[in-house]
Design an enzyme around this catalytic site. Structure first.
Site, PDB file in Angstrom:
ATOM      1  N   ASP A   1       1.025  -1.220  -0.109  1.00  0.00           N
ATOM      2  CA  ASP A   1       0.065  -0.091   0.125  1.00  0.00           C
ATOM      3  C   ASP A   1       0.843   1.293   0.052  1.00  0.00           C
ATOM      4  O   ASP A   1       2.191   1.148   0.096  1.00  0.00           O
ATOM      5  CB  ASP A   1      -0.729  -0.117   1.338  1.00  0.00           C
ATOM      6  CG  ASP A   1      -2.293   0.572   0.890  1.00  0.00           C
ATOM      7  OD1 ASP A   1      -2.045   1.868   0.114  1.00  0.00           O
ATOM      8  OD2 ASP A   1      -3.299   0.805   1.542  1.00  0.00           O
TER       9      ASP A   1
HETATM   10  C1  BGC Z   1      -4.981   2.965   0.131  1.00  0.00           C
HETATM   11  C2  BGC Z   1      -5.032   2.092  -0.976  1.00  0.00           C
HETATM   12  C3  BGC Z   1      -4.843   2.999  -2.506  1.00  0.00           C
HETATM   13  C4  BGC Z   1      -3.785   3.550  -2.366  1.00  0.00           C
HETATM   14  C5  BGC Z   1      -3.502   4.281  -3.610  1.00  0.00           C
HETATM   15  C6  BGC Z   1      -3.866   4.043  -0.142  1.00  0.00           C
HETATM   16  O1  BGC Z   1      -3.888   5.109   0.775  1.00  0.00           O
HETATM   17  O2  BGC Z   1      -5.108   2.504   1.347  1.00  0.00           O
HETATM   18  O3  BGC Z   1      -6.256   1.256  -1.068  1.00  0.00           O
HETATM   19  O4  BGC Z   1      -4.936   1.724  -3.522  1.00  0.00           O
HETATM   20  O5  BGC Z   1      -3.909   4.547  -1.262  1.00  0.00           O
HETATM   21  O6  BGC Z   1      -4.471   5.301  -3.894  1.00  0.00           O
END
Ligand code: BGC
Length: 769
Positions: free
Chosen positions: A292
């Site tokens: 993530d």
């Molecule tokens: C989220 C993810 C997301 C990523 C990119 C993160 O903060 O937890 O689910 O895919 O950001 O946007």
């Protein structure tokens, strides 16, 4: 089944067209040939992914305070420091970066472009919890296929979706992004979404790679507080939280995203047991793992890694293949760590090979570019908007309908009031960061009703209340500032709403939460309606006019003071580009709501977590009396939803009494539409193991089918059960087992189904696979 189908436009996958499917063997061979030519620096670059911050904002905007600079990544791409970018979604920007990658770097390796394609790309569908409420995996698959075709046409190759986290705590804002509380429904929706995004193989024309997330346990964060630690027993992990991931992987998901939070005190993004032993060993995942956002950097903040270099070593040796980062990548330190012998080159090669393989399979080496004209044509296909409307109609759940208050007869009321903070707010009907100019055109509930009643009634709207968060949403900086109402204004607006109600014949009142009150960093300590919505409801009810509630929200809410006061409640979630049309069609009976809630609704926040698949306990009869101050049963059970027609579901029968080792049992029923309208029923099968080596939930969903029946029509519905339906992960044996004995089976239209039969699982207690 949705009636709309979309024709595939070959131009929607320029990278894949003409390339054909390449076998895994060929992808490995080609990746290995390239790998042999790469320097260590180039290898580390391949497994580094960065946010293209500028792509998050409309062209020409400057980054708001608090956001990293919007410096384009041209230089980093030119220096082969990055193998992947996220958030690029304009063909011109995608082509610019690809040109640098394939013309100005030594090895000419194209970039992999990822995006959060969650509930649509340009055409917006209902939010995933609404999709789950449709109990229609085929419809959800089609929605994701459309989103994939639009994304691929824009130059995107990969989505950070589906989110398959089981969520049993509605305080957690991200419950909106998933399929709710149940592992069986969650697994069905996970597989459907992977198939929709990806098609039948990686590189299928007009499709993109799916990246189920967040591996694993994110939905169990303590207190429902986003990002806080999660603690899960192995029984919960294997029996509840992993099944949707297993289903997604079986459906072919090419990527997995590791979660942020600590699971049992080890961050998920550096958790070898999760990322290697379970993900690769137990689930057989073959693709690549991305973290993530900035999860490697975060290992330091989490009090786990000493510094960025330590974090990178621990993440990659735990099983991460690619680092997603908002800032310069921590993974750049891997060059020195490999040279110092802290990470074997073999591990780096394995990660790079996985990334190169997907680029080969997508056909990016043959054609990394997209055609902007085709993108415009594909993303504005009117068939997509129609599909979004059908999907929204199928996601609606009729939670209450006393005295057949719904449907309304169009034209019977000459003056219709549509009141509420979300009633005419396109931004609360759907949300699109990539296409804000289209999202403002979303059909609101007011607009949908106005169009439906055009020429036959007067429709007026007013918000009545203003809703805001105490802690601002991270979306606020993208959505722009909102001026709060003064107390005088608030009083005036309330008066205006009451005035409108008083001069109307019926009031459609939208209640719930603004869209920014759900999703990431959107947890709540309470589930009551935010702001003055109950005051608004009471004031409108005091006019004596009939009131119908349309809920717009991304989580179950505490409906105290609402549920008992109005005759009808229609749950609309955040229904997407054509949401208001769908709601209007349901309110006036053009379509008959047939969705079911994919999550239990507690009576109050104090009941959380509450879910149907609890254990019996030694006091099963006292389950409704666990609290002395309130009933301990939920307000709305899992799987519940009404219809404008009525159905009977006949007592189930089994084709044989015994499920023998390697055998099957078919449980059947007859469902009949006994009412006067066509409608949909979701027939649900629940089972329960009476005794065994572990207590098992009181009932577990193991089959569902949404059927459409004309008045008087009957249909036989059968569910085939085999050993996969009765196995479970046992915490003493520490493995999958089957316990012989009697199993109950109930069939009905919610988790309270009471038509019962039973069957025997025969044979010896055994291990299962
Ligand atoms: C989220 C993810 C997301 C990523 C990119 C993160 O903060 O937890 O689910 O895919 O950001 O946007």
């Amino acid at each position: 089944m949705p009636t709309t189908s979309i024709a595939r436009d070959p131009a929607s996958s320029p990278g894949a067209s003409g390339v054909g499917v390449i076998s895994e063997k060929e992808a490995v061979a080609r990746a290995d040939r390239l790998l042999a030519q790469m320097t260590l620096e180039e290898k580390v670059g391949q497994i580094s992914q960065r946010f293209d911050i500028a792509s998050l904002f409309p062209t020409g905007a400057s980054a708001p305070p608090g956001m990293p600079a919007m410096t384009p990544l041209d230089d980093n791409v030119r220096k082969a420091e990055l193998g992947s970018l996220l958030f690029v979604h304009e063909p011109a920007v995608a082509n610019k970066y690809q040109k640098i990658a394939v013309e100005q770097t030594r090895l000419k390796i194209p970039l992999l472009l990822g995006y959060d394609v969650i509930w649509g790309m340009r055409t917006m569908f209902p939010v995933p919890i609404g999709g789950a409420a449709s109990f229609d995996p085929a419809g959800v698959e089609q929605a994701r296929a459309i989103a994939a075709s639009e994304a691929r046409a824009l130059g995107i190759h990969w989505t950070f979706a589906p989110m398959v986290d089981i969520a049993r705590d509605p305080r957690w804002g991200r419950i909106v992004e998933g399929a709710g509380e149940d592992p069986y429904l969650g697994a069905a929706m996970a597989a459907a979404q992977v198939r929709g995004f990806q098609g039948d193989h990686i590189g299928a024309a007009g499709h993109i790679v799916a990246g189920p997330k967040h591996f694993v346990g994110y939905g169990a964060s303590v207190g429902g507080r986003d990002y806080d630690s999660a603690y899960l027993s192995d029984s919960e992990l294997y029996n509840v939280y992993l099944p949707p991931f297993a289903a997604a992987i079986n459906a072919g998901a090419g990527n997995i995203m590791s979660a942020y939070m600590d699971l049992n005190d080890v961050p998920a993004s550096a958790n070898k047991r999760l990322l290697t032993d379970i993900l690769r060993g137990d689930l057989g995942f073959k693709g690549w793992v991305v973290t993530d956002a900035s999860a490697v950097h975060n290992l330091v903040k989490q009090g786990f890694a000493a510094d960025g270099a330590d974090a990178s070593v621990r993440a990659i040796t735990a099983g991460v293949d690619m680092e997603m980062s908002t800032a310069p990548n921590a993974f750049s330190t891997l060059v020195a760590s490999v040279r110092a012998g802290k990470v074997p080159m073999k591990r780096i090669d394995e990660a790079v090979r996985r990334v190169l393989m997907v680029k080969y399979r997508l056909g990016l080496f043959e054609n990394p570019y997209v055609d902007a004209a085709a993108a415009e044509r594909i993303t504005s296909d009117p068939a997509h908007a129609m599909a979004a409307q059908v999907a929204a109609e199928r996601s609606l759940v009729l939670l209450k309908n006393d005295g057949n208050a719904l449907p309304l007869v169009a034209g019977a009321q000459k003056r219709v009031a549509v009141i509420g903070a979300m009633a005419d707010s396109p931004g609360d009907t759907t949300l699109s960061l990539a296409f804000p100019q289209d999202a403002v055109k979303a059909v609101t509930v007011f607009k949908g009703i106005s169009e439906r009643l055009s020429g036959i009634a007067t429709v007026e709207t007013t918000p009545g209340v203003q809703l805001s968060r105490l802690v601002p949403s991270p979306l606020a900086m993208l959505l722009g500032p909102v001026t709060p109402w003064t107390p005088a204004q608030a009083a005036d607006e309330l008066k205006k709403a009451v005035g409108l109600a008083a001069r109307s014949d019926v009031v459609i009142l939208t209640l719930g939460e603004k869209i920014e009150m759900s999703s990431e960093q959107a947890s709540r300590s309470d589930l009551a309606l935010p702001g003055d919505q109950r005051k608004l409801l009471d004031a409108v009810l005091a006019t004596g006019k009939p009131v119908i509630v349309v809920l717009m929200n991304g989580r179950p809410l505490d409906l105290t003071g609402v549920y008992d006061k109005v005759p009808a409640i229609l749950e609309a979630w955040y229904p997407g580009s054509r949401g208001g049309t769908a709601v209007a069609r349901a309110l006036f009976g053009d379509v008959n709501p047939g969705g079911k809630t994919p999550v239990t609704w507690p009576r109050s926040v104090g009941q959380v977590p509450t879910y149907y698949a609890r254990n019996l306990s030694h006091d099963p009869d006292g389950a409704g009396r666990r609290y002395w101050d309130a009933p301990s049963t939920p307000l709305i059970p899992f799987g519940f939803g009404l219809s404008y027609t009525s159905f009977t579901i006949a007592p189930p029968t089994v084709d044989k009494a015994e499920l023998a080792p390697g055998g099957k049992v078919v449980v059947s029923t007859m469902v009949t539409n006994t009412g006067a309208r066509a409608g949909d029923e979701v027939v649900q099968l629940y089972i329960h193991q009476r005794a065994g080596r572990q207590s098992r939930p009181i009932r577990l969903l193991q089959g569902f089918r949404r059927v459409t029946l004309a008045p008087g029509e009957s249909q036989q519905v059968s569910f085939t059960l085999d050993e996969a339906n009765v196995r479970y992960w046992n915490s003493i044996e520490r493995g999958w087992v089957i316990d012989p004995g009697t199993f109950d089976a109930w069939i009905g239209n919610s988790s309270l189904a009471d038509a019962h039969t039973s069957f025997i699982v025969s044979g010896a207690p055994r291990a299962a696979h």
